[in-house]
Design a protein around this motif. Structure first.
Motif, PDB file in Angstrom:
ATOM      1  N   LEU A  94      39.793  36.479  58.722  1.00 25.48           N
ATOM      2  CA  LEU A  94      38.594  37.093  58.212  1.00 25.48           C
ATOM      3  C   LEU A  94      37.533  36.841  59.456  1.00 25.48           C
ATOM      4  CD1 LEU A  94      36.738  38.601  56.631  1.00 25.48           C
ATOM      5  CD2 LEU A  94      36.273  36.318  55.074  1.00 25.48           C
ATOM      6  N   ARG A  95      37.458  38.147  60.202  1.00 25.76           N
ATOM      7  CA  ARG A  95      36.636  37.925  61.520  1.00 25.76           C
ATOM      8  C   ARG A  95      35.204  38.403  61.156  1.00 25.76           C
ATOM      9  NH1 ARG A  95      40.151  35.676  64.813  1.00 25.76           N
ATOM     10  NH2 ARG A  95      42.096  36.964  64.937  1.00 25.76           N
ATOM     11  N   PRO A  96      34.061  37.983  61.826  1.00 26.74           N
ATOM     12  CA  PRO A  96      32.833  38.269  61.727  1.00 26.74           C
ATOM     13  C   PRO A  96      32.809  39.859  61.881  1.00 26.74           C
ATOM     14  CG  PRO A  96      33.177  36.583  63.444  1.00 26.74           C
ATOM     15  CD  PRO A  96      34.219  37.080  63.089  1.00 26.74           C
ATOM     16  N   GLY A  97      31.708  40.362  61.337  1.00 20.45           N
ATOM     17  CA  GLY A  97      31.672  42.046  61.260  1.00 20.45           C
ATOM     18  C   GLY A  97      32.428  42.715  60.394  1.00 20.45           C
ATOM     19  N   THR A  98      33.280  42.044  59.630  1.00 18.58           N
ATOM     20  CA  THR A  98      34.431  42.724  58.813  1.00 18.58           C
ATOM     21  C   THR A  98      33.682  43.295  57.634  1.00 18.58           C
ATOM     22  OG1 THR A  98      36.155  41.446  59.686  1.00 18.58           O
ATOM     23  CG2 THR A  98      36.557  42.516  57.583  1.00 18.58           C
ATOM     24  N   GLN A  99      33.585  44.636  57.168  1.00 16.81           N
ATOM     25  CA  GLN A  99      33.291  44.882  55.765  1.00 16.81           C
ATOM     26  C   GLN A  99      34.092  44.694  55.108  1.00 16.81           C
ATOM     27  OE1 GLN A  99      31.217  48.782  55.459  1.00 16.81           O
ATOM     28  NE2 GLN A  99      32.690  49.158  54.141  1.00 16.81           N
ATOM     29  N   LEU A 100      33.946  44.114  53.799  1.00 17.93           N
ATOM     30  CA  LEU A 100      34.837  43.416  52.890  1.00 17.93           C
ATOM     31  C   LEU A 100      34.463  44.244  51.577  1.00 17.93           C
ATOM     32  CD1 LEU A 100      34.391  39.719  53.261  1.00 17.93           C
ATOM     33  CD2 LEU A 100      36.474  41.115  54.037  1.00 17.93           C
ATOM     34  N   ARG A 101      35.636  44.490  50.919  1.00 22.52           N
ATOM     35  CA  ARG A 101      35.662  44.999  49.356  1.00 22.52           C
ATOM     36  C   ARG A 101      36.675  44.290  48.783  1.00 22.52           C
ATOM     37  NH1 ARG A 101      37.849  49.949  49.607  1.00 22.52           N
ATOM     38  NH2 ARG A 101      38.748  49.583  51.640  1.00 22.52           N
ATOM     39  N   LEU A 102      36.487  44.377  47.328  1.00 18.95           N
ATOM     40  CA  LEU A 102      37.477  43.518  46.527  1.00 18.95           C
ATOM     41  C   LEU A 102      38.068  44.559  45.316  1.00 18.95           C
ATOM     42  CD1 LEU A 102      38.429  40.582  45.442  1.00 18.95           C
ATOM     43  CD2 LEU A 102      36.588  40.922  43.575  1.00 18.95           C
ATOM     44  N   ARG A 103      39.339  44.491  45.746  1.00 20.73           N
ATOM     45  CA  ARG A 103      40.364  45.281  44.603  1.00 20.73           C
ATOM     46  C   ARG A 103      40.530  44.386  43.634  1.00 20.73           C
ATOM     47  NH1 ARG A 103      43.646  48.929  48.221  1.00 20.73           N
ATOM     48  NH2 ARG A 103      44.842  46.883  48.396  1.00 20.73           N
ATOM     49  N   VAL A 104      40.383  44.784  42.473  1.00 23.97           N
ATOM     50  CA  VAL A 104      41.254  43.966  41.308  1.00 23.97           C
ATOM     51  C   VAL A 104      41.949  44.845  40.548  1.00 23.97           C
ATOM     52  CG1 VAL A 104      40.360  42.751  39.279  1.00 23.97           C
ATOM     53  CG2 VAL A 104      38.760  42.844  41.025  1.00 23.97           C
ATOM     54  N   THR A 105      43.329  44.086  40.078  1.00 27.42           N
ATOM     55  CA  THR A 105      44.205  44.854  39.360  1.00 27.42           C
ATOM     56  C   THR A 105      44.294  44.018  38.149  1.00 27.42           C
ATOM     57  OG1 THR A 105      45.099  45.960  41.413  1.00 27.42           O
ATOM     58  CG2 THR A 105      46.434  45.944  39.279  1.00 27.42           C
ATOM     59  N   VAL A 106      44.384  44.657  36.947  1.00 28.37           N
ATOM     60  CA  VAL A 106      44.776  43.936  35.868  1.00 28.37           C
ATOM     61  C   VAL A 106      46.176  44.002  35.781  1.00 28.37           C
ATOM     62  CG1 VAL A 106      44.544  44.083  33.077  1.00 28.37           C
ATOM     63  CG2 VAL A 106      42.603  44.599  34.848  1.00 28.37           C
ATOM     64  N   LEU A 107      46.992  42.728  35.762  1.00 27.48           N
ATOM     65  CA  LEU A 107      48.222  42.674  35.655  1.00 27.48           C
ATOM     66  C   LEU A 107      48.923  42.761  34.249  1.00 27.48           C
ATOM     67  CD1 LEU A 107      48.882  39.811  38.305  1.00 27.48           C
ATOM     68  CD2 LEU A 107      49.040  42.622  38.628  1.00 27.48           C
ATOM     69  N   ASP A 108      48.297  41.955  33.540  1.00 29.68           N
ATOM     70  CA  ASP A 108      48.622  42.096  31.987  1.00 29.68           C
ATOM     71  C   ASP A 108      47.552  41.420  31.039  1.00 29.68           C
ATOM     72  OD1 ASP A 108      49.305  38.976  31.768  1.00 29.68           O
ATOM     73  OD2 ASP A 108      50.822  39.805  33.229  1.00 29.68           O
ATOM     74  N   SER A 109      47.671  41.602  29.827  1.00 32.13           N
ATOM     75  CA  SER A 109      46.347  40.989  28.871  1.00 32.13           C
ATOM     76  C   SER A 109      47.289  40.489  27.489  1.00 32.13           C
ATOM     77  CB  SER A 109      45.424  41.893  28.698  1.00 32.13           C
ATOM     78  OG  SER A 109      44.275  41.528  28.396  1.00 32.13           O
ATOM     79  N   ARG A 110      46.723  39.534  26.781  1.00 31.02           N
ATOM     80  CA  ARG A 110      47.149  39.209  25.708  1.00 31.02           C
ATOM     81  C   ARG A 110      46.086  38.549  24.846  1.00 31.02           C
ATOM     82  NH1 ARG A 110      48.520  33.707  25.361  1.00 31.02           N
ATOM     83  NH2 ARG A 110      48.549  32.845  27.339  1.00 31.02           N
ATOM     84  N   ALA A 111      46.056  38.700  23.628  1.00 29.13           N
ATOM     85  CA  ALA A 111      45.383  38.033  22.644  1.00 29.13           C
ATOM     86  C   ALA A 111      45.681  36.389  22.553  1.00 29.13           C
ATOM     87  CB  ALA A 111      45.303  38.395  21.088  1.00 29.13           C
ATOM     88  N   SER A 112      44.706  35.509  22.505  1.00 26.81           N
ATOM     89  CA  SER A 112      45.023  34.090  22.323  1.00 26.81           C
ATOM     90  C   SER A 112      45.605  33.993  20.988  1.00 26.81           C
ATOM     91  CB  SER A 112      43.701  33.140  22.586  1.00 26.81           C
ATOM     92  OG  SER A 112      44.078  31.932  22.230  1.00 26.81           O
ATOM     93  N   LYS A 113      46.709  32.807  21.048  1.00 30.13           N
ATOM     94  CA  LYS A 113      47.283  32.702  19.837  1.00 30.13           C
ATOM     95  C   LYS A 113      46.732  31.681  19.066  1.00 30.13           C
ATOM     96  CE  LYS A 113      51.989  33.900  21.449  1.00 30.13           C
ATOM     97  NZ  LYS A 113      52.938  33.303  21.996  1.00 30.13           N
ATOM     98  N   SER A 114      46.042  30.822  19.850  1.00 27.23           N
ATOM     99  CA  SER A 114      45.229  29.795  19.193  1.00 27.23           C
ATOM    100  C   SER A 114      43.692  29.916  18.775  1.00 27.23           C
ATOM    101  CB  SER A 114      45.190  28.376  19.804  1.00 27.23           C
ATOM    102  OG  SER A 114      44.791  28.699  21.290  1.00 27.23           O
ATOM    103  N   ARG A 115      43.240  30.906  19.611  1.00 29.72           N
ATOM    104  CA  ARG A 115      41.614  31.141  19.586  1.00 29.72           C
ATOM    105  C   ARG A 115      41.589  32.583  19.078  1.00 29.72           C
ATOM    106  NH1 ARG A 115      37.884  28.416  23.492  1.00 29.72           N
ATOM    107  NH2 ARG A 115      36.507  29.473  22.051  1.00 29.72           N
ATOM    108  N   PRO A 116      41.180  32.988  18.094  1.00 27.10           N
ATOM    109  CA  PRO A 116      41.153  34.391  17.554  1.00 27.10           C
ATOM    110  C   PRO A 116      40.042  35.126  18.374  1.00 27.10           C
ATOM    111  CG  PRO A 116      40.732  33.357  15.780  1.00 27.10           C
ATOM    112  CD  PRO A 116      41.287  32.115  16.750  1.00 27.10           C
ATOM    113  N   ASP A 117      39.178  34.263  18.927  1.00 28.97           N
ATOM    114  CA  ASP A 117      37.611  35.032  19.567  1.00 28.97           C
ATOM    115  C   ASP A 117      38.025  35.221  21.019  1.00 28.97           C
ATOM    116  OD1 ASP A 117      38.090  32.200  19.841  1.00 28.97           O
ATOM    117  OD2 ASP A 117      35.863  32.129  20.451  1.00 28.97           O
TER     118      ASP A 117
END
Length: 153
Positions: A94-117
């Motif tokens: 990661l060099r000085p002057g680099t313009q950065l962006r962040l790419r976020v990908t949702v891989l998977d998702s699940r409801a908690s079994k122990s915490r319904p909230d």
């Protein structure tokens, strides 16, 4: 009231946040405080290393990534934290002057079994430059409050 809940993060979703430009001064200041290795503090010393020139600490890249996560969506969500990080990879300097962006990908998702909230959402983060080259990648699970606790996922 936060707007984004667990239900808003769907498997396959991709979002991009930023940009942000990293400066030489930021790199040196972070390194002077947290990572005193010469390749992160001095151009001459850095040129003699595998990095071939001044580059930010990998931990600095992670800190920038966290800030972009917070600004991009976390602070406007029902985030309940994270149980940890599965993997971090420092792929390119990661060099000085680099313009950065962040790419976020949702891989998977699940409801908690122990915490319904709560639901758990596994995400892959990529700190990318203007040419879409991945500099740092990270995979972690986030815990989010649910809009409808206990509802079928």
């Amino acid at each position: 009231m936060p707007k984004r809940t667990w239900e808003d993060f769907k498997t396959g979703d991709v979002a991009v946040y930023g940009p942000r430009v990293i400066t030489r001064e930021e790199i040196v200041a972070f390194s002077a405080e947290f990572d005193l290795q010469p390749m992160h503090m001095d151009e001459a010393a850095a040129s003699a290393t595998l990095l071939g020139g001044l580059a930010a600490s990998g931990w600095h890249g992670c800190a920038l990534m966290m800030r972009m996560i917070a600004d991009g969506f976390l602070l406007d969500s029902t985030s309940m934290g994270s149980p940890g990080i599965e993997e971090v990879r420092w792929l390119r300097p990661l060099r000085p002057g680099t313009q950065l962006r962040l790419r976020v990908t949702v891989l998977d998702s699940r409801a908690s079994k122990s915490r319904p909230d709560m639901g758990l959402t596994r995400m892959h983060y990529e700190l990318i430059d203007a040419a879409d080259t991945v500099i740092t990648s990270m995979t972690s699970t986030m815990m989010f409050g649910r809009r409808q606790p206990g509802a079928a996922a």
